[in-house]
Write a protein that holds these residues in place. Structure first.
Motif, mmCIF file in Angstrom:
data_model
loop_
_atom_site.group_PDB
_atom_site.id
_atom_site.type_symbol
_atom_site.label_atom_id
_atom_site.label_comp_id
_atom_site.label_asym_id
_atom_site.label_seq_id
_atom_site.Cartn_x
_atom_site.Cartn_y
_atom_site.Cartn_z
ATOM 1 N N PRO A 1 23.474 -18.324 -8.262
ATOM 2 C CA PRO A 1 22.385 -18.514 -8.764
ATOM 3 C C PRO A 1 21.480 -17.425 -9.111
ATOM 4 O O PRO A 1 20.818 -17.840 -10.245
ATOM 5 C CB PRO A 1 21.808 -19.355 -7.472
ATOM 6 N N LEU A 2 21.581 -16.420 -8.356
ATOM 7 C CA LEU A 2 20.699 -15.155 -8.463
ATOM 8 C C LEU A 2 21.010 -14.529 -9.851
ATOM 9 O O LEU A 2 20.390 -13.838 -10.656
ATOM 10 C CB LEU A 2 20.523 -14.434 -7.596
ATOM 11 N N GLU A 3 22.646 -14.520 -9.789
ATOM 12 C CA GLU A 3 23.139 -13.649 -11.131
ATOM 13 C C GLU A 3 22.642 -14.428 -12.494
ATOM 14 O O GLU A 3 22.307 -13.849 -13.307
ATOM 15 C CB GLU A 3 24.544 -13.647 -11.011
ATOM 16 N N LEU A 4 22.697 -15.763 -12.354
ATOM 17 C CA LEU A 4 22.373 -16.810 -13.566
ATOM 18 C C LEU A 4 20.909 -16.331 -13.839
ATOM 19 O O LEU A 4 20.776 -16.268 -15.216
ATOM 20 C CB LEU A 4 22.582 -17.973 -13.253
ATOM 21 N N ALA A 5 19.954 -16.147 -12.745
ATOM 22 C CA ALA A 5 18.492 -15.751 -13.031
ATOM 23 C C ALA A 5 18.483 -14.695 -13.790
ATOM 24 O O ALA A 5 17.524 -14.202 -14.565
ATOM 25 C CB ALA A 5 17.942 -16.146 -11.819
ATOM 26 N N ILE A 6 19.152 -13.676 -13.137
ATOM 27 C CA ILE A 6 19.141 -12.286 -13.651
ATOM 28 C C ILE A 6 19.558 -12.209 -15.273
ATOM 29 O O ILE A 6 18.941 -11.476 -15.737
ATOM 30 C CB ILE A 6 19.964 -11.388 -12.811
ATOM 31 N N ILE B 1 29.986 -18.912 -15.029
ATOM 32 C CA ILE B 1 30.287 -19.014 -13.662
ATOM 33 C C ILE B 1 29.553 -17.927 -12.914
ATOM 34 O O ILE B 1 30.183 -16.806 -12.987
ATOM 35 C CB ILE B 1 31.735 -19.100 -13.432
ATOM 36 N N ASN B 2 28.507 -18.129 -12.469
ATOM 37 C CA ASN B 2 27.554 -17.084 -11.695
ATOM 38 C C ASN B 2 27.104 -17.693 -10.509
ATOM 39 O O ASN B 2 27.390 -18.878 -10.295
ATOM 40 C CB ASN B 2 26.692 -16.724 -12.641
ATOM 41 N N ARG C 1 21.149 -24.301 -11.209
ATOM 42 C CA ARG C 1 21.999 -24.589 -10.196
ATOM 43 C C ARG C 1 23.368 -25.198 -10.839
ATOM 44 O O ARG C 1 24.041 -25.669 -10.178
ATOM 45 C CB ARG C 1 21.627 -25.487 -9.127
ATOM 46 N N GLN C 2 23.819 -24.872 -11.873
ATOM 47 C CA GLN C 2 24.945 -25.309 -12.593
ATOM 48 C C GLN C 2 26.035 -23.905 -12.765
ATOM 49 O O GLN C 2 26.464 -23.694 -13.813
ATOM 50 C CB GLN C 2 24.668 -25.808 -13.988
ATOM 51 N N ASP C 3 25.701 -23.116 -11.907
ATOM 52 C CA ASP C 3 26.489 -21.775 -12.161
ATOM 53 C C ASP C 3 27.837 -22.114 -11.725
ATOM 54 O O ASP C 3 28.730 -21.184 -12.222
ATOM 55 C CB ASP C 3 25.811 -20.732 -11.059
ATOM 56 N N GLN D 1 24.664 -25.920 -18.796
ATOM 57 C CA GLN D 1 23.482 -25.074 -18.849
ATOM 58 C C GLN D 1 22.600 -25.437 -19.998
ATOM 59 O O GLN D 1 22.789 -24.790 -20.807
ATOM 60 C CB GLN D 1 23.726 -23.724 -18.360
ATOM 61 N N ASP D 2 21.692 -26.384 -19.891
ATOM 62 C CA ASP D 2 20.956 -26.759 -21.179
ATOM 63 C C ASP D 2 19.674 -27.469 -20.616
ATOM 64 O O ASP D 2 19.959 -28.746 -20.334
ATOM 65 C CB ASP D 2 21.666 -27.765 -22.201
ATOM 66 N N PRO D 3 18.473 -26.845 -20.768
ATOM 67 C CA PRO D 3 17.459 -27.546 -20.442
ATOM 68 C C PRO D 3 16.414 -27.958 -21.669
ATOM 69 O O PRO D 3 15.398 -28.439 -21.476
ATOM 70 C CB PRO D 3 16.650 -26.531 -19.387
#
Length: 794
Positions: free
Chosen positions: A730-735, A727-728, A534-536, A543-545
């Motif tokens: 949420p779904l686009e980032l997941a894709i 910059i996406n 959720r950092q789109d 974005q770093d887990p």
């Protein structure tokens, strides 16, 4: 206080003689533990055989640190003070160890290190010796809550220890090398958060001995006025104790330290009798003394005392070089050990009287063994804060907002033993409800606009400062002295405290497994939120887990990672973590609204198991499945469920087993399980030979690392973050990272033998959905309505 004449009344001649003798005993022990393996009291001429084969340790800061400790002892006895001491240059452990031994507490804990010649020999020999103790203030060191192996955290630990300890004084020696680190520089601002009514006091002593390992220190090479202005600017009242003549320095230190202690008491008395919480200008001391003070002055033509060469071992070869051996003997005999210890090797009786008694000894202070003072939290029933779930996956709720109401009640019930920490992000992380129980601590200036939502209060218990280092240091100092807390921070920037976490976890492991006299302390509880998925809007930098990878390098005996899939699971996990001891608990939960799956009763069962099958999402009907869909993390769970819904619709006969993981360490064979659950119980979830598609919150390799010895590991295929995105939506980032519902469904078709041919048309449709979703996101700047509000089919 510049004149010696002004200071002569601080100590009588007799007091000066005894204090100097006690200090010489400290210095003798500090040098002896670095060098000697025999002849501990020099009862015979020193020989090469008496010298350790490897000389390890740090001498340079020891005499200055012992000066602080010895003079603290005088004032503890005079004013019945409650004092702990933190050694910032913790590699100068010889000073701390020497003082612990001379106070007698070391021998009480370790009887074989008795207060006689035989015990002293064992005390010397163990230092930096195989099978012995390290050269830092490790958990084995009585009176210490701060190892100091990594520099920068002493001052924040000190303030954390002082919060909610109104009678405690925390004296902290800040090394001037340590003072150059970012974490230490920031932590000087901790004085803006110390409430003189309810909190104790911190007395920083900047130990300005001039050198690091091989360089001068910055603060030792700036003009006096500039140094003074620096600490005045930080909000302190600096006092200076400077020199190299022991007698003169004893007088200066005695007078200055006593003035600081009386000033602390005066400031506290004023605040506590008037209710005036105006931020005081607390005293601090700059102690300027030579590096390696009282040691060899010159060796082989090189200056040693007062230079970087005194940092570690001033004489490197006395075991093989007769000249060095002679210099070492002269150095050790300069302390006159024959005057300091009696015939049995015990500290002389008149010197033993200089140490405080019982728990007033710094080395025996219970605050430095915080588990002795720990009181478990009075917790509300977390079930009272449950989200109602009429049907799995049928409604949305913001998990951290739900958690905040629980934490607010925890705060109300524990207003002197529980604090919440966060770097200016408590509201951002949807924990605003906590402010209903307590505001943010603020002793700075107030503006009119602060009344409009500023949530500031001198009596606040929510600790916010834009320094993760300082917050984590406060938190560690708070729990190490027996209190409880909770820290939230953005996932991408929790990496700021990677090394701090590492040091604390190592301390816990050593203390928990090897130091039986240390009582269990409350856990450090870290809420990682504002998550990668959720950092789109913030882009690639946010974005770093990867913090989870750092955590899994530590023993499961002292760390845990929880990925609750919904709000009720988050409540159950949080309650468990707040009740736990001797852990670092990492909870990963997003602040945005998410689908809710489990009612509270089911959430408790699921979290207790840590990993389990969701029957309502499965279609294997207790038979051998065709595929296992496993997941860990809130977005990973939702996308996995959406993929299952697609597969159920397109392939009604497909047998799917849906597995959700809450406790990441339950993937490890031989990890701890509640209620007698065994490894075999968890192995059965993954079948024996069928494909397992594991959708994971973080980097895919982590699942393989944890589960590589699990049954059917060769058929586990992990999806996770792949460093894709900016910059996406949420779904686009997941894709982009292939953790989305469409790519997961394609993965199942490719890996289930019976679907590879008949699923071709469905695969084409899924690929079309991917293209269509990305095009819609780029055209509209948002995901489709059916994606944003997707629910599990009734």
């Amino acid at each position: 206080m510049d004149s010696v004449a002004e200071l002569t009344a601080a100590l009588s001649a007799e007091e000066l003689r005894k204090i100097d003798a006690y200090w010489r005993a400290c210095n003798y022990l500090s040098a002896g533990m670095i060098y000697l393996r025999a002849n501990p009291l020099l009862r015979e001429p020193l020989k090469a055989a008496h010298i350790k084969n490897r000389l390890l340790g740090h001498w340079g800061s020891d005499p200055g640190q012992s000066l602080i400790w010895v003079h603290l002892n005088r004032l503890i006895r005079k004013y019945d003070l409650d004092v702990i001491y933190i050694s910032g240059p913790g590699h100068g452990a010889p000073a701390t160890l020497a003082n612990c031994y001379l106070e007698g507490h070391y021998s009480e804990i370790y009887p074989d290190k008795s207060c006689d010649e035989a015990g002293l020999l064992k005390f010397f020999k163990q230092f930096s010796f195989p099978g012995g103790i390290g050269s830092h203030c490790t958990p084995e060191t009585p009176g210490s809550i701060h190892e100091g192996g990594e520099l920068g955290y002493s001052l924040s630990h000190a303030y954390g220890a002082a919060f909610d300890n109104p009678d405690l004084i925390v004296a902290v020696a800040v090394g001037d090398g340590e003072a150059e680190t970012g974490p230490l520089a920031t932590s000087w601002h901790s004085n803006k958060f110390l409430n003189p009514i309810r909190d104790g006091a911190v007395l920083p002593v900047l130990h300005l001995n001039g050198y690091k390992i091989a360089n001068p220190t910055i603060l030792a090479r700036i003009p006096h006025k500039e140094l003074e202005a620096l600490f005045v600017g930080y909000g302190y009242k600096p006092y200076f104790v400077e020199g190299d003549d022991p007698a003169e320095m004893h007088q200066k230190m005695a007078a200055t330290l006593e003035e600081c202690i009386l000033e602390i008491r005066s400031l506290q008395e004023h605040a506590r009798t008037t209710g005036d919480c105006t931020r005081p200008r607390w005293p601090m001391i700059v102690l300027r003394s030579p590096k390696g003070w009282t040691g060899p002055k010159v060796v082989d033509g090189h200056k040693v005392e007062g230079s970087w060469r005194a940092h570690q071992v001033p004489l490197s070869d006395p075991g093989t070089n007769p000249r060095s051996l002679g210099l070492l003997e002269d150095w050790l005999r300069s302390y006159k050990p024959e005057e300091l210890f009696d015939s049995g090797g015990k500290l002389a009786a008149e010197l033993r009287e200089l140490a405080p008694a019982g728990s007033r000894r710094i080395s025996a202070n219970p605050h430095a063994n915080g588990g002795l003072l720990r009181k478990d939290l009075e917790l509300p029933d977390f079930r009272d804060f449950a989200v109602k779930v009429a049907a799995p996956g049928g409604s949305y709720a913001p998990p951290t907002d739900v958690l905040a109401h629980f934490l607010a009640e925890v705060m109300r019930r524990n207003m002197s033993t529980f604090r919440v920490f966060g770097p200016d992000e408590t509201s951002s992380n949807r924990l605003t409800a906590i402010y209903a129980a307590s505001k943010k601590t603020w002793l700075g200036e107030y503006m009119a606009e602060d009344a409009d939502g500023g949530e500031l209060d001198v009596a606040g218990r929510v600790m916010e400062m834009l320094s993760e280092h300082t917050l984590e240091g406060w938190f560690e100092g708070y729990v190490l002295t027996g209190r409880h807390g909770f820290l939230s921070t953005y996932e991408a920037f929790v990496h700021v405290i990677d090394s701090m976490f590492n040091q604390h976890a190592k301390w816990l492991e050593k203390a928990k497994k090897e130091v039986a006299w240390r009582a269990a302390i409350p856990s450090v509880n870290l809420l990682i939120t504002s998550l990668v998925w959720r950092q789109d809007h913030n882009g690639f930098t946010h974005q770093d887990p990867g913090f989870l990878d750092v955590v899994t390098n530590k023993s499961p005996d002292v760390v845990r990672i929880y990925l609750p899939p919904d709000a009720n699971c988050l409540l159950s996990v949080a309650d468990h973590c707040l009740r736990s001891h001797d852990y670092v608990n990492v909870i990963v939960a997003d602040k945005q609204e998410h689908l809710q799956y489990l009612n509270m009763a089911d959430a408790v069962k699921h979290c207790t198991k840590g990993i389990g099958i969701w029957d309502w999402a499965s279609s294997d009907d207790c038979e051998d499945p065709d595929v296992v869909m496993a997941c860990a993390g809130d977005i990973a769970t939702m996308e996995s469920l959406a993929a299952v819904a697609i597969l159920k619709e397109k392939f009604p006969e497909l047998k799917i087993r849906f597995v959700n993981v809450v406790d990441l360490f339950r993937l490890m064979p031989e990890s701890e399980h509640p209620h007698g659950l065994s490894d075999r119980d968890f192995d059965s979830l993954f079948t024996s030979d069928k494909p397992v598609i594991f959708n994971f919150h973080s980097y895919p390799s982590l699942i393989h690392k944890l589960s590589y010895r699990r049954q059917n590991h060769e058929n586990i295929h992990v999806r996770g973050y792949k460093e894709k995105g900016n910059i996406n939506t949420p779904l686009e980032l997941a894709i982009l990272n292939q953790i989305d519902r469409y790519n997961l469904a394609i993965d199942v078709i490719d890996r289930v033998a019976g679907l590879r041919s008949i699923g071709a048309h469905v695969k084409e449709w899924l690929k079309g959905q991917i293209i269509e979703s990305v095009e819609y996101a780029h055209a509209e700047g948002i995901d489709k309505e059916e994606i944003r509000n997707w629910k599990w089919p009734a």
